[in-house]
Design an enzyme around this catalytic site. Structure first.
Site, mmCIF file in Angstrom:
data_model
loop_
_atom_site.group_PDB
_atom_site.id
_atom_site.type_symbol
_atom_site.label_atom_id
_atom_site.label_comp_id
_atom_site.label_asym_id
_atom_site.label_seq_id
_atom_site.Cartn_x
_atom_site.Cartn_y
_atom_site.Cartn_z
ATOM 1 N N GLY A 187 67.659 91.476 122.607
ATOM 2 C CA GLY A 187 68.941 92.135 122.840
ATOM 3 C C GLY A 187 69.751 92.389 121.577
ATOM 4 O O GLY A 187 70.919 92.760 121.653
ATOM 5 N N GLU A 204 58.563 85.952 122.469
ATOM 6 C CA GLU A 204 59.852 86.626 122.327
ATOM 7 C C GLU A 204 60.699 85.865 121.312
ATOM 8 O O GLU A 204 61.382 84.893 121.670
ATOM 9 C CB GLU A 204 60.591 86.646 123.663
ATOM 10 C CG GLU A 204 59.855 87.365 124.767
ATOM 11 C CD GLU A 204 60.804 87.893 125.829
ATOM 12 O OE1 GLU A 204 60.790 89.093 126.065
ATOM 13 O OE2 GLU A 204 61.575 87.098 126.396
ATOM 14 N N SER A 236 63.847 93.520 121.749
ATOM 15 C CA SER A 236 64.262 94.837 121.233
ATOM 16 C C SER A 236 63.100 95.808 121.083
ATOM 17 O O SER A 236 63.049 96.582 120.129
ATOM 18 C CB SER A 236 65.019 94.675 119.909
ATOM 19 O OG SER A 236 66.215 93.961 120.123
ATOM 20 N N ASN A 258 61.976 93.510 132.439
ATOM 21 C CA ASN A 258 62.865 92.411 132.814
ATOM 22 C C ASN A 258 64.274 92.985 132.923
ATOM 23 O O ASN A 258 64.940 93.200 131.919
ATOM 24 C CB ASN A 258 62.798 91.318 131.720
ATOM 25 C CG ASN A 258 63.764 90.178 131.996
ATOM 26 O OD1 ASN A 258 64.359 90.106 133.078
ATOM 27 N ND2 ASN A 258 63.937 89.293 131.024
ATOM 28 N N LYS A 289 66.837 91.624 134.005
ATOM 29 C CA LYS A 289 67.876 90.594 133.861
ATOM 30 C C LYS A 289 68.930 90.798 134.968
ATOM 31 O O LYS A 289 68.571 91.231 136.069
ATOM 32 C CB LYS A 289 68.482 90.628 132.461
ATOM 33 C CG LYS A 289 67.391 90.581 131.375
ATOM 34 C CD LYS A 289 67.901 90.341 130.011
ATOM 35 C CE LYS A 289 66.716 90.326 129.037
ATOM 36 N NZ LYS A 289 67.101 90.021 127.682
ATOM 37 N N HIS A 306 62.130 81.997 130.031
ATOM 38 C CA HIS A 306 62.841 82.954 129.182
ATOM 39 C C HIS A 306 63.914 82.215 128.369
ATOM 40 O O HIS A 306 64.534 81.281 128.871
ATOM 41 C CB HIS A 306 63.482 84.042 130.060
ATOM 42 C CG HIS A 306 63.979 85.195 129.251
ATOM 43 N ND1 HIS A 306 65.167 85.143 128.564
ATOM 44 C CD2 HIS A 306 63.420 86.394 128.978
ATOM 45 C CE1 HIS A 306 65.326 86.292 127.909
ATOM 46 N NE2 HIS A 306 64.275 87.068 128.147
ATOM 47 N N GLU A 316 66.843 82.922 127.659
ATOM 48 C CA GLU A 316 68.187 82.879 128.265
ATOM 49 C C GLU A 316 68.278 81.748 129.285
ATOM 50 O O GLU A 316 69.322 81.120 129.450
ATOM 51 C CB GLU A 316 68.508 84.241 128.912
ATOM 52 C CG GLU A 316 68.804 85.281 127.844
ATOM 53 C CD GLU A 316 68.441 86.704 128.227
ATOM 54 O OE1 GLU A 316 68.248 86.991 129.425
ATOM 55 O OE2 GLU A 316 68.333 87.540 127.301
HETATM 56 P P1 PGA Z 1 65.332 93.060 125.094
HETATM 57 O O1 PGA Z 1 64.974 91.803 125.994
HETATM 58 O O2 PGA Z 1 64.183 94.027 125.200
HETATM 59 O O3 PGA Z 1 66.610 93.598 125.654
HETATM 60 O O4 PGA Z 1 65.494 92.556 123.684
HETATM 61 C C1 PGA Z 1 63.646 91.353 126.114
HETATM 62 C C2 PGA Z 1 63.626 90.127 126.995
HETATM 63 O O5 PGA Z 1 64.558 89.341 126.935
HETATM 64 O O6 PGA Z 1 62.678 89.936 127.770
#
Ligand code: PGA
Length: 252
Positions: A175, A169, A215, A9, A11, A97, A99
């Site tokens: 993140g 998640e 992460s 992803n 983003k 997601h 976000e």
């Molecule tokens: P990250 O994000 O690996 O940077 O924690 C994962 C995600 O949001 O899909």
């Protein structure tokens, strides 16, 4: 046997040039080979879909997107429909997601519409769920995830549900550099599988791929992927480095 999947992803990262450099490096790594039962998916921003598809044609990965419209077609300025994505050759779409839930206020019912749009166009939804840190502290993680799945997915028929991929998640891990322990991931994945089993039966739940995200790195992927109910990962930050992403793909 259910599918093992590792999905990138991106983003809102990379310029066109950076995306091209990444894809060149990634494609040559993938040409070196991946364990043949792992499906690799790369989800760029919409603008770089065509570029990514060009590379995918000559390499062994699938292309997904990070969002789609809840609407069919018409006067929805700025939106991109499932049928447009299908016509480009997109195979996967991340839906729900955290976000998007947080910054774009996507509700359970809107996500339900998006899942329906994806399935109608033969796009596989990677449906994300996960609790906030205060919810875990309060011991509410299971009920939160259960509700997210129930509200957006439980009107699907068995046949429709058989095409879903779920990504657990935990929002506190995304993140942040704080990963769920392999035991925490396994506990939630087993809970989700069991919960799906009660609604849709063993055949569907046994074949459901449940990915972990939050992460996930080359350092911790092996421990997480070795858990019996973890079928791969949805990778954010660590998917922006071809070297590291390739290592994660090979962490089963
Ligand atoms: P990250 O994000 O690996 O940077 O924690 C994962 C995600 O949001 O899909």
């Amino acid at each position: 046997m259910r599918k093992k999947i590792v999905a990138a992803n991106w983003k809102m990262n990379f310029t066109f040039q950076q995306a091209e450099n990444f894809l060149e490096e990634m494609s040559s790594k993938l040409d070196e080979g991946v364990s043949e039962d792992v499906e690799v998916v790369i989800c760029p921003p919409f603008l770089f879909v065509e570029l990514t598809l060009d590379f995918a044609n000559d390499s062994n990965f699938f292309v997904g997107v990070q969002n789609l419209s809840a609407f069919d077609k018409g006067a929805f300025t700025g939106e991109i429909s499932a049928s447009m994505l299908e016509s480009m050759g997109i195979d996967y779409c991340i839906i729900g997601h955290s976000e998007r839930r947080k910054f774009f206020n996507e509700s359970h019912s809107e996500l339900k519409e998006k899942v329906a749009q994806a399935l109608k166009s033969k796009i596989i939804p990677i449906f994300c769920c996960g609790e906030l840190f205060p919810e875990r502290q309060a011991g509410e993680q299971f009920s939160v995830v259960q509700k997210q799945i129930q509200e957006s997915l439980f009107d699907l028929s068995k046949h429709e549900f058989s095409r879903i991929v779920i990504a657990y998640e935990p929002v506190w891990a995304i993140g942040t550099g704080i990963t769920a322990t392999p035991e925490q991931a396994q506990e939630m994945h087993a809970f989700i599988r069991n919960f799906i089993n009660m609604k849709y039966g063993t055949e569907i739940s046994d074949n459901l791929s449940i990915l972990y995200g939050g992460s996930c790195t080359a350092q911790n992927a092996r421990g997480i992927f070795s858990q019996p109910d973890v079928d791969g990962g949805l990778i954010g930050g660590a998917s922006l480095k071809a070297d590291e992403f390739y290592q994660i793909i090979n962490s089963f």
